[in-house]
Design an enzyme around this catalytic site. Structure first.
Site, mmCIF file in Angstrom:
data_model
loop_
_atom_site.group_PDB
_atom_site.id
_atom_site.type_symbol
_atom_site.label_atom_id
_atom_site.label_comp_id
_atom_site.label_asym_id
_atom_site.label_seq_id
_atom_site.Cartn_x
_atom_site.Cartn_y
_atom_site.Cartn_z
ATOM 1 N N ASN A 1 -26.603 15.655 -10.092
ATOM 2 C CA ASN A 1 -25.398 15.745 -10.082
ATOM 3 C C ASN A 1 -24.745 16.789 -9.299
ATOM 4 O OD1 ASN A 1 -22.764 15.720 -11.221
ATOM 5 N ND2 ASN A 1 -23.270 17.730 -12.223
ATOM 6 N N GLU A 2 -24.092 16.565 -8.297
ATOM 7 C CA GLU A 2 -23.407 17.644 -7.279
ATOM 8 C C GLU A 2 -24.434 18.502 -6.831
ATOM 9 O OE1 GLU A 2 -20.361 19.704 -9.423
ATOM 10 O OE2 GLU A 2 -19.064 18.013 -9.399
ATOM 11 N N GLU B 1 -16.409 11.072 -10.339
ATOM 12 C CA GLU B 1 -15.861 12.052 -11.076
ATOM 13 C C GLU B 1 -14.274 12.282 -10.536
ATOM 14 O OE1 GLU B 1 -17.808 15.440 -12.156
ATOM 15 O OE2 GLU B 1 -19.791 14.414 -12.280
#
Length: 397
Positions: A181-182, A302
């Site tokens: 994630n990111e 997202e």
């Protein structure tokens, strides 16, 4: 529900119900959410796999978090055994997701420290004697840390579900694996390490699981490689984080690109009109690059709006969300690269203790709930001949 062939992720897949075009995210995976999503018509859920665990009953919110499998110290083994003992909860969630025709994107680690993230891996390696600085960039290049991550990935992908008996690598309800994630770096000189890590880990996941898709999990920021793209970033700071949308997404074993969109928090001093213009250009740029340069689908995995900030309104959030939904729908209608948009983060009643500043309960925000349902309806109607026969649209768009 059949497993998706990664080789078939093309315009043909984009034009079918195999591609999850609407969904939601959750950092704390709720069992009740599986059923609420089925009612709303959503087809995707993105839980985060993190570094700690908490068991619970089927009517509770359960935080599903895991630990890499390469630790050897006795105390680490005790933690390891305790945490993996809650994995049947994830088994059950996957089992129920399949019964309710929901596909899952499972994220394998967090860049952020909230649940341990990549910083915890570095700490474990230091505790085991690795000569590392406190910079978390070593996550991307240190052999010991990379070994921990690979051990963990192997344990997850080869796990056999205790409810269905199906290995995760064969599970039809799992749509894709997200590497991180990111992902970001502390030093902008670590960009080559991140790029090499993406290539190595994507290939490793594919070596264990040839049936599921793989994404990076990046936010979509542009690096310095293509100067004319830098103007689409929310600020100069974005290019210093080492991620590069085009370069990272172009890796051979990455099946689709991912983008995040947080105009409200990325541009805190901007007016609503400025945020709206920025979001529109951000979405257009990534749709165009995915279609013409990467030639891969792109998921806006997202899309968030600060919910609990003075001055922000449901009306503004709906306007921003509609911009993304409309552009995705238009791209899907043309069988182009737009793969879907997932809201961050949709919760169910009774989960307020797990909310963040972006969380909303759909039934408490009827206009947003209607917007989400309408998007699901028109996407289903777009592919009427191939839509899920078990789900009927409640609202005609």
């Amino acid at each position: 529900m059949e497993a998706l062939n990664p080789a078939a992720l093309s315009k043909d897949v984009l034009g079918s119900r195999e591609m999850p075009r609407l969904g939601r995210n959750t950092a704390e995976l709720e069992l009740d959410a599986v059923f609420e999503l089925a009612v709303a018509g959503m087809s995707e859920l993105t839980p985060r796999a993190n570094q700690k665990g908490e068991a619970g009953r089927s009517d509770e919110v359960v935080v599903i978090e895991t630990v890499p499998g390469g630790l050897r110290a006795e105390e680490d083994q005790e933690i390891h055994q305790a945490i993996w003992s809650v994995m049947p909860v994830l088994d059950y969630i996957i089992y129920e997701a399949r019964r309710n025709h929901i596909r899952l994107i499972l994220c394998l680690v967090n860049n952020l420290d909230n649940f341990g993230g990549k910083a915890q891996y570095v700490k474990w390696a230091q505790a085991a004697g690795a000569n590392l600085t406190n910079s978390t960039d070593s996550f991307f290049y240190d052999p010991t840390v990379k070994g921990y991550y690979k051990d963990y990935v192997k344990a997850i992908l080869t796990r056999r579900n205790s409810y269905s008996g199906i290995r995760y690598s064969d599970e039809p309800a799992i749509f894709a694996w997200e590497l991180m994630n990111e992902p970001r770096c502390v030093s902008n000189s670590s960009g080559p390490h991140l790029q090499a890590w993406i290539a190595e880990m994507a290939a490793y996941v594919k070596s264990l699981d040839a049936k599921h898709l793989v994404a990076v999990g990046i936010e979509g920021f542009y690096g310095t490689g293509i100067a004319e793209r830098l103007g689409f970033n929310p600020g100069d700071w974005a290019a210093s984080l080492c991620s590069d949308f085009i370069q990272n997404s172009a890796v051979e074993n990455i099946d689709f690109a991912s983008v995040h969109a947080y105009p409200d928090s990325w541009l805190p001093k901007a007016s609503m009109e400025e945020k709206l213009r920025y979001l529109s250009s951000w979405v257009d740029s990534h749709l165009n690059d995915s279609e013409h340069i990467l030639k891969k689908p792109v998921l806006f995995s997202e899309v968030g709006y600060l919910q609990h900030v003075e001055g922000n309104s449901t009306v503004d959030r709906d306007i921003l969300l509609r911009v993304v939904y409309d552009k995705i729908y238009d791209s899907a209608r043309k069988l182009q690269a737009g793969g879907g948009a997932f809201i961050w983060q949709l919760m169910v009643e009774g989960t307020h203790m797990y909310h963040d500043d972006f969380s909303l309960v759909a039934h408490d925000h009827p206009s947003t709930y209607k917007l989400i349902t309408e998007q699901s309806c028109r996407l289903q109607m777009l592919y009427e001949n191939d839509r899920d026969p078990d789900w009927q649209c409640a609202i005609q768009p």
